[in-house]
Design a protein around this motif. Structure first.
Motif, PDB file in Angstrom:
ATOM      1  N   THR A 143     -15.253  53.710  23.015  1.00  0.00           N
ATOM      2  CA  THR A 143     -16.221  53.034  22.101  1.00  0.00           C
ATOM      3  C   THR A 143     -16.287  53.378  20.744  1.00  0.00           C
ATOM      4  O   THR A 143     -16.288  54.803  20.589  1.00  0.00           O
ATOM      5  CB  THR A 143     -17.776  52.758  22.623  1.00  0.00           C
ATOM      6  N   THR A 144     -16.677  52.706  19.783  1.00  0.00           N
ATOM      7  CA  THR A 144     -16.834  53.191  18.364  1.00  0.00           C
ATOM      8  C   THR A 144     -17.879  52.190  17.682  1.00  0.00           C
ATOM      9  O   THR A 144     -17.930  50.961  18.319  1.00  0.00           O
ATOM     10  CB  THR A 144     -15.526  52.968  17.850  1.00  0.00           C
ATOM     11  N   ASP A 145     -18.441  52.538  16.601  1.00  0.00           N
ATOM     12  CA  ASP A 145     -19.551  51.935  16.167  1.00  0.00           C
ATOM     13  C   ASP A 145     -18.524  50.767  15.255  1.00  0.00           C
ATOM     14  O   ASP A 145     -17.801  50.743  14.707  1.00  0.00           O
ATOM     15  CB  ASP A 145     -20.166  52.676  15.011  1.00  0.00           C
ATOM     16  N   ALA A 146     -19.279  49.420  15.356  1.00  0.00           N
ATOM     17  CA  ALA A 146     -18.998  48.519  14.507  1.00  0.00           C
ATOM     18  C   ALA A 146     -19.601  48.739  13.112  1.00  0.00           C
ATOM     19  O   ALA A 146     -20.801  49.399  13.071  1.00  0.00           O
ATOM     20  CB  ALA A 146     -19.705  47.049  15.196  1.00  0.00           C
ATOM     21  N   PRO A 147     -18.870  48.012  12.047  1.00  0.00           N
ATOM     22  CA  PRO A 147     -19.314  48.085  10.565  1.00  0.00           C
ATOM     23  C   PRO A 147     -20.927  47.317  10.557  1.00  0.00           C
ATOM     24  O   PRO A 147     -21.127  46.481  11.412  1.00  0.00           O
ATOM     25  CB  PRO A 147     -18.324  47.459   9.801  1.00  0.00           C
ATOM     26  N   PRO A 148     -21.554  47.706   9.568  1.00  0.00           N
ATOM     27  CA  PRO A 148     -22.941  47.062   9.307  1.00  0.00           C
ATOM     28  C   PRO A 148     -22.722  45.552   9.083  1.00  0.00           C
ATOM     29  O   PRO A 148     -23.741  44.736   9.601  1.00  0.00           O
ATOM     30  CB  PRO A 148     -23.564  47.751   8.228  1.00  0.00           C
ATOM     31  N   GLU A 149     -21.648  45.060   8.605  1.00  0.00           N
ATOM     32  CA  GLU A 149     -21.525  43.469   8.265  1.00  0.00           C
ATOM     33  C   GLU A 149     -21.271  43.223   9.520  1.00  0.00           C
ATOM     34  O   GLU A 149     -21.522  41.590   9.429  1.00  0.00           O
ATOM     35  CB  GLU A 149     -20.271  43.442   7.264  1.00  0.00           C
ATOM     36  N   ALA A 150     -20.854  43.489  10.709  1.00  0.00           N
ATOM     37  CA  ALA A 150     -20.629  42.795  11.764  1.00  0.00           C
ATOM     38  C   ALA A 150     -21.883  42.536  12.369  1.00  0.00           C
ATOM     39  O   ALA A 150     -22.019  41.705  13.346  1.00  0.00           O
ATOM     40  CB  ALA A 150     -19.873  43.472  12.717  1.00  0.00           C
ATOM     41  N   LYS A 151     -23.158  43.134  12.125  1.00  0.00           N
ATOM     42  CA  LYS A 151     -24.303  42.973  12.689  1.00  0.00           C
ATOM     43  C   LYS A 151     -25.177  41.989  12.019  1.00  0.00           C
ATOM     44  O   LYS A 151     -26.238  41.703  12.453  1.00  0.00           O
ATOM     45  CB  LYS A 151     -25.052  44.423  12.774  1.00  0.00           C
ATOM     46  N   CYS A 152     -24.449  41.391  11.037  1.00  0.00           N
ATOM     47  CA  CYS A 152     -25.486  40.630  10.274  1.00  0.00           C
ATOM     48  C   CYS A 152     -25.899  39.153  10.846  1.00  0.00           C
ATOM     49  O   CYS A 152     -27.150  38.689  10.426  1.00  0.00           O
ATOM     50  CB  CYS A 152     -24.953  40.255   8.644  1.00  0.00           C
ATOM     51  N   ASP A 153     -25.032  38.558  11.703  1.00  0.00           N
ATOM     52  CA  ASP A 153     -25.353  37.391  12.170  1.00  0.00           C
ATOM     53  C   ASP A 153     -24.494  37.305  13.297  1.00  0.00           C
ATOM     54  O   ASP A 153     -23.258  37.457  13.561  1.00  0.00           O
ATOM     55  CB  ASP A 153     -24.748  36.292  11.302  1.00  0.00           C
ATOM     56  N   GLY A 154     -25.578  36.751  14.570  1.00  0.00           N
ATOM     57  CA  GLY A 154     -24.868  36.811  15.816  1.00  0.00           C
ATOM     58  C   GLY A 154     -23.752  35.652  15.890  1.00  0.00           C
ATOM     59  O   GLY A 154     -23.136  35.828  17.078  1.00  0.00           O
ATOM     60  N   ASP A 155     -23.720  34.688  15.027  1.00  0.00           N
ATOM     61  CA  ASP A 155     -22.927  33.654  15.271  1.00  0.00           C
ATOM     62  C   ASP A 155     -21.792  33.833  14.253  1.00  0.00           C
ATOM     63  O   ASP A 155     -20.994  32.929  13.890  1.00  0.00           O
ATOM     64  CB  ASP A 155     -23.701  32.082  14.707  1.00  0.00           C
ATOM     65  N   ALA A 156     -21.457  35.071  13.493  1.00  0.00           N
ATOM     66  CA  ALA A 156     -20.497  35.046  12.718  1.00  0.00           C
ATOM     67  C   ALA A 156     -19.222  35.267  13.498  1.00  0.00           C
ATOM     68  O   ALA A 156     -19.208  35.803  14.487  1.00  0.00           O
ATOM     69  CB  ALA A 156     -20.632  36.425  11.826  1.00  0.00           C
ATOM     70  N   ASN A 157     -18.097  34.808  12.749  1.00  0.00           N
ATOM     71  CA  ASN A 157     -16.820  34.824  13.411  1.00  0.00           C
ATOM     72  C   ASN A 157     -16.292  36.358  12.698  1.00  0.00           C
ATOM     73  O   ASN A 157     -16.418  36.777  11.745  1.00  0.00           O
ATOM     74  CB  ASN A 157     -15.939  33.985  12.589  1.00  0.00           C
ATOM     75  N   ILE A 158     -15.693  36.827  13.647  1.00  0.00           N
ATOM     76  CA  ILE A 158     -15.171  38.517  13.466  1.00  0.00           C
ATOM     77  C   ILE A 158     -13.643  38.416  14.079  1.00  0.00           C
ATOM     78  O   ILE A 158     -13.353  38.015  14.890  1.00  0.00           O
ATOM     79  CB  ILE A 158     -15.909  39.490  14.440  1.00  0.00           C
ATOM     80  N   ALA A 159     -12.915  39.115  13.206  1.00  0.00           N
ATOM     81  CA  ALA A 159     -11.527  39.206  13.427  1.00  0.00           C
ATOM     82  C   ALA A 159     -10.902  40.487  13.143  1.00  0.00           C
ATOM     83  O   ALA A 159     -11.383  40.999  11.995  1.00  0.00           O
ATOM     84  CB  ALA A 159     -10.576  37.938  12.796  1.00  0.00           C
ATOM     85  N   ILE A 160     -10.213  41.013  13.844  1.00  0.00           N
ATOM     86  CA  ILE A 160      -9.581  42.638  13.615  1.00  0.00           C
ATOM     87  C   ILE A 160      -8.202  42.408  13.253  1.00  0.00           C
ATOM     88  O   ILE A 160      -7.268  41.730  13.992  1.00  0.00           O
ATOM     89  CB  ILE A 160      -9.815  43.357  14.825  1.00  0.00           C
ATOM     90  N   VAL A 161      -7.669  43.018  12.243  1.00  0.00           N
ATOM     91  CA  VAL A 161      -6.249  42.958  11.803  1.00  0.00           C
ATOM     92  C   VAL A 161      -5.861  44.305  11.494  1.00  0.00           C
ATOM     93  O   VAL A 161      -6.778  45.430  11.561  1.00  0.00           O
ATOM     94  CB  VAL A 161      -6.275  42.153  10.369  1.00  0.00           C
ATOM     95  N   GLU A 162      -4.521  44.327  11.213  1.00  0.00           N
ATOM     96  CA  GLU A 162      -3.799  45.544  11.056  1.00  0.00           C
ATOM     97  C   GLU A 162      -3.825  45.792   9.285  1.00  0.00           C
ATOM     98  O   GLU A 162      -3.113  44.875   8.624  1.00  0.00           O
ATOM     99  CB  GLU A 162      -2.377  45.833  11.371  1.00  0.00           C
ATOM    100  N   ALA A 163      -4.609  46.722   8.720  1.00  0.00           N
ATOM    101  CA  ALA A 163      -4.799  46.788   7.178  1.00  0.00           C
ATOM    102  C   ALA A 163      -3.855  47.693   6.454  1.00  0.00           C
ATOM    103  O   ALA A 163      -3.728  47.493   5.268  1.00  0.00           O
ATOM    104  CB  ALA A 163      -6.182  47.413   6.813  1.00  0.00           C
ATOM    105  N   GLY A 164      -2.747  48.184   7.400  1.00  0.00           N
ATOM    106  CA  GLY A 164      -1.597  48.849   6.873  1.00  0.00           C
ATOM    107  C   GLY A 164      -1.734  50.569   6.938  1.00  0.00           C
ATOM    108  O   GLY A 164      -3.374  50.747   6.896  1.00  0.00           O
ATOM    109  N   GLU A 165      -0.889  51.318   6.781  1.00  0.00           N
ATOM    110  CA  GLU A 165      -1.147  52.566   6.992  1.00  0.00           C
ATOM    111  C   GLU A 165      -1.909  53.231   8.222  1.00  0.00           C
ATOM    112  O   GLU A 165      -2.773  54.154   8.117  1.00  0.00           O
ATOM    113  CB  GLU A 165      -1.442  53.105   5.597  1.00  0.00           C
ATOM    114  N   GLY A 166      -1.808  52.509   9.325  1.00  0.00           N
ATOM    115  CA  GLY A 166      -2.553  52.706  10.377  1.00  0.00           C
ATOM    116  C   GLY A 166      -4.165  52.473  10.413  1.00  0.00           C
ATOM    117  O   GLY A 166      -4.659  52.954  11.281  1.00  0.00           O
ATOM    118  N   ARG A 167      -4.430  51.882   9.272  1.00  0.00           N
ATOM    119  CA  ARG A 167      -5.936  51.682   9.089  1.00  0.00           C
ATOM    120  C   ARG A 167      -6.339  50.238   9.922  1.00  0.00           C
ATOM    121  O   ARG A 167      -5.547  49.380   9.842  1.00  0.00           O
ATOM    122  CB  ARG A 167      -6.274  51.780   7.789  1.00  0.00           C
TER     123      ARG A 167
END
Length: 427
Positions: free
Chosen positions: A278-302
């Motif tokens: 497990t890892t911590d989610a960013p603060p922005e992900a906690k702002c709204d329980g109905d928010a859309n969240i998507a994970i992507v490859e940002a480049g350079e392994g990030r």
């Protein structure tokens, strides 16, 4: 390998002319020495568009001999990702890419050739529902009720190739394991790099399926390999109540991610090490329980994450120093959303691309440029039902089956059930 530059394209055109049979009226002084045959495959591998490769193969017999060689085609498929051809809803409705999207013509060919109604699967086809799509393969399941009015029981799972109409029926998960399982998730894995010769050819149709569920106080995964035809006990993880509301799985850099219901944590399954963490989610992900969240490859392994709360701006966050469960999240960009764009929904992600859906239309957002591009224009304003991106090479010389047909018997159910029981009870 990098794509061909404008100069390289001119060289290839010149090659086609020089390698073609000479015309009777061609001036003798225009003739030149042919390019060494052993260099041609290296040149052809630099063509970024499969359509260019097909045109080159039609230039002359010599070109076609090199390009249609099975070893060359496998190498080309490894170096060049298949184009995005459209999206498939949970019941198999295919929304092909439409002009001016670059792969629109290839998508049209696939729409005619592929069977997304899955009529080639064990009847009745209407019972099958899509779980996941990856590498041109589709994972589906069907179920039946234990007792009318009660929860359903998983009956069968199948992995198929709708373009070549081939499928593999997976062995059933032991009743004892399924009966004691809580909410479950199932998904496909990318195939790995193969060896050479027959082994390399077999690797192109190899895949894995992971079935993950709560057993007792643990998360337990079962892993099916098309190579062995068996389910095997996989990794496990101590159960946390927050995982009762896991989101739809998302894939990046060889890992599957789930956002917990409380938005405080990300559950990660590293498929290379076959372990959970497990890892911590960013603060922005906690702002709204109905928010859309998507994970992507940002480049350079990030790792990158898009967050779209209802009625708010689109936020893009990147995790710096991305190593395992550690890493610091940092705000990368905030994109203003006006009232006309309300109603956008995330339709998943693939590599460095985010997919969005709005009233039946499907869009692609490139994480490098943050430019929005229309992929598919819908015929209605109805929201699509769980659309998943479908990528593959169109029916051509590059098209190859991704599934070897057959029905595997699987491992001994009692052995697998004992392994899962032991895994769930071990502290």
């Amino acid at each position: 390998m990098a794509g061909a530059t404008a100069d390289e394209r001119e060289i290839l055109v010149d090659l086609a002319v020089r390698q073609s049979p000479p015309l009777l009226h061609r001036p003798q002084e225009m003739a030149s020495l042919p390019i060494p045959q052993e260099l041609l495959p290296d040149i052809f591998l630099r063509l970024p568009d499969p359509a260019d490769l097909a045109r080159a193969s039609a230039a002359c017999v010599s070109f076609r001999r090199h390009i249609t060689d099975r070893s060359f085609l496998r190498q080309y498929r490894k170096l060049h990702a298949p184009p995005l051809l459209g999206f498939v809803e949970i019941k198999g409705e295919f929304h092909r890419a439409t002009p001016p999207y670059p792969s629109a013509s290839a998508a049209s060919a696939v729409a005619l050739a592929a069977d997304f109604s899955f009529s080639f699967l064990p009847a009745p086809a209407c019972e099958w529902f899509i779980l996941d799509i990856r590498d041109g393969r589709v994972l589906l399941y069907r179920s039946y009720l234990r007792i009318p009015g009660t929860a359903f029981k998983l009956k069968e799972m199948v992995v198929c190739d709708p373009l070549h109409r081939q499928y593999l029926l997976l062995p059933t998960i032991p009743d004892g394991v399924f009966a004691s399982a809580g909410k479950w998730h199932t998904f496909l894995l990318h195939h790995g790099d193969g060896g050479g010769g027959d082994e390399e050819a077999a690797e192109e149709t190899a895949f894995k399926v992971i079935w993950m569920a709560r057993l007792g106080d643990k998360l337990v995964a079962l892993v099916f390999s098309s190579t062995t035809g068996q389910w095997q006990a996989g990794p496990s993880h101590s159960w946390i109540n927050a995982f009762d509301g896991l989101s739809r799985s998302q894939y990046a850099y060889g890992c599957f991610y789930w956002v917990t219901d409380c938005r405080q944590k990300l559950l990660v399954l590293d498929t290379r090490r076959m372990e959970f963490y497990t890892t911590d989610a960013p603060p922005e992900a906690k702002c709204d329980g109905d928010a859309n969240i998507a994970i992507v490859e940002a480049g350079e392994g990030r790792l990158g994450m898009f967050v779209l709360p209802f009625g708010s701006d689109l936020t893009y966050i990147i995790r710096r120093n991305n190593v395992g469960s550690s890493g610091q999240w940092q705000l990368e960009e905030t994109i203003s959303i006006d009232y006309e764009t309300y109603g956008y929904h995330f339709a998943g992600s693939m590599g460095g691309h985010l997919f969005l859906e709005h009233e039946g239309d499907l869009f692609l957002l490139d994480v490098k440029t943050l430019q929005l591009e229309t992929v598919s224009v819908g015929t209605s304003e109805c929201q699509l039902l769980w659309p998943r991106a479908y990528s593959n090479f169109p029916p051509s010389l590059l098209s190859s089956p991704t599934v070897a047909s057959g029905v595997e018997k699987g491992a001994e159910k009692e052995t697998l059930e004992q392994e899962c029981t032991a895994s769930s009870s071990t502290q």
